[in-house]
Design an enzyme around this catalytic site. Structure first.
Site, PDB file in Angstrom:
ATOM      1  N   TYR A 257       5.741 -95.344 118.148  1.00  0.00           N
ATOM      2  CA  TYR A 257       4.501 -96.123 117.934  1.00  0.00           C
ATOM      3  C   TYR A 257       3.521 -95.423 116.994  1.00  0.00           C
ATOM      4  CZ  TYR A 257       6.476 -97.875 122.288  1.00  0.00           C
ATOM      5  OH  TYR A 257       7.345 -98.328 123.252  1.00  0.00           O
TER       6      TYR A 257
ATOM      7  N   HIS B 200      12.166-102.016 109.984  1.00  0.00           N
ATOM      8  CA  HIS B 200      13.113-101.815 111.087  1.00  0.00           C
ATOM      9  C   HIS B 200      14.471-102.403 110.711  1.00  0.00           C
ATOM     10  CE1 HIS B 200       9.086-101.759 112.912  1.00  0.00           C
ATOM     11  NE2 HIS B 200       9.586-100.842 113.713  1.00  0.00           N
TER      12      HIS B 200
ATOM     13  N   HIS C 189      12.279 -93.577 122.872  1.00  0.00           N
ATOM     14  CA  HIS C 189      11.068 -94.251 122.407  1.00  0.00           C
ATOM     15  C   HIS C 189       9.924 -94.321 123.424  1.00  0.00           C
ATOM     16  CE1 HIS C 189       8.836 -97.102 119.782  1.00  0.00           C
ATOM     17  NE2 HIS C 189       9.647 -96.650 118.848  1.00  0.00           N
TER      18      HIS C 189
ATOM     19  N   ASP D  79      12.775 -97.704 111.234  1.00  0.00           N
ATOM     20  CA  ASP D  79      12.622 -97.057 112.536  1.00  0.00           C
ATOM     21  C   ASP D  79      13.553 -97.639 113.596  1.00  0.00           C
ATOM     22  OD1 ASP D  79      10.596 -95.639 111.358  1.00  0.00           O
ATOM     23  OD2 ASP D  79       9.122 -96.045 112.938  1.00  0.00           O
ATOM     24  N   ASP D  80      13.763 -96.832 114.626  1.00  0.00           N
ATOM     25  CA  ASP D  80      14.403 -97.241 115.899  1.00  0.00           C
ATOM     26  C   ASP D  80      15.923 -97.390 115.815  1.00  0.00           C
ATOM     27  OD1 ASP D  80      11.700 -97.558 116.495  1.00  0.00           O
ATOM     28  OD2 ASP D  80      11.775 -99.738 116.558  1.00  0.00           O
TER      29      ASP D  80
END
Ligand SMILES: [Zn+2]
Length: 234
Positions: free
Chosen positions: A131, A184, A94, A40-41
């Protein structure tokens, strides 16, 4: 209640080397042990090293990208697609969608679709709300975009521990057939420990595949959330 499919325990054959199978058949996750690692991210700053590792071990992954980083690191987005990984939409900046206006949520999703398309020529077909926070309103917007919402069956806790051994231990503890694991690619220790983690999973008989491979049997519709968040009824 979620129906949990019964899993036959079999002795898995050792993973075949890619170069010995000229034309590989698609992996059937109802017949063999599959696991979906999700990052993620990103693309995070270590995405290039991670992609090298995935390539070396013939492993596929799914990247839930933030639009702002797809825009600033388009070369990794391009590589992800070229090397057979799956892309998902993880918003542009985000924000918690459950605390955002409808206009903001729609803009966050659309701007990310646009950034990924500009970088790699494709649009993500999966949404992971920041989240993992979603509700009825967010689900309706996901439905309008034609995307199911993909959460995770377990986390590697990599962002919390930032420790190679702890990340490996936690991931192996929650590994199970068709697991969707949250990781991540901005956590250096995750990327550092990935060669040994992949080798261990493959020795346990797992095929490292994309989210779409492991959810094939779920027949998800746009707007559906999977796995169902706690307290949600089907
Ligand atoms: Zn995130």
């Amino acid at each position: 209640m979620l129906a949990i499919a019964a899993v036959c325990v079999t002795i898995a054959p050792a993973p075949a080397f890619a170069q010995t199978s000229p034309k590989k058949a698609p992996v059937d996750c109802s017949a063999v042990k599959c696991i979906a690692l999700t990052f993620d991210d990103g693309p995070g700053q270590y995405a290039g090293t991670l992609l090298d590792t995935l390539k070396k071990y013939d492993a596929k992954a799914t990247f839930f990208l933030e639009g702002q980083y797809a825009k600033s690191r388009p070369q990794y987005v391009k590589r992800m697609v070229a090397e057979g990984h799956e892309l998902g939409n993880h918003s542009y900046r985000h924000p918690d969608f459950t605390k955002s206006s409808e206009a903001t949520i729609k803009a966050e999703i659309q701007q990310t679709q646009d950034a990924v398309k500009k970088a790699a020529g494709v649009e993500p077909k999966l949404l992971r709300p920041p989240y993992g926070m979603t509700d009825v309103r967010v689900s309706e917007i996901a439905e309008q975009f034609g995307m199911p919402q993909i959460l995770w069956t377990a986390g590697s806790e990599d962002w919390a521990s930032k420790n190679v051994e702890a990340i490996q231990k936690q991931t192996l503890a929650v590994a199970k057939p068709n697991a969707i694991i949250l990781m991540h690619d901005w956590v250096k220790q995750t990327v550092d420990g990935m060669p040994s983690l992949i080798k261990t999973l493959q020795h346990k008989g797992y095929h490292l595949v994309t989210v779409s491979d492991v959810i094939k049997e779920e027949k998800l519709e746009p707007g559906d959330a999977f796995p169902l968040p706690q307290g949600w009824e089907q």
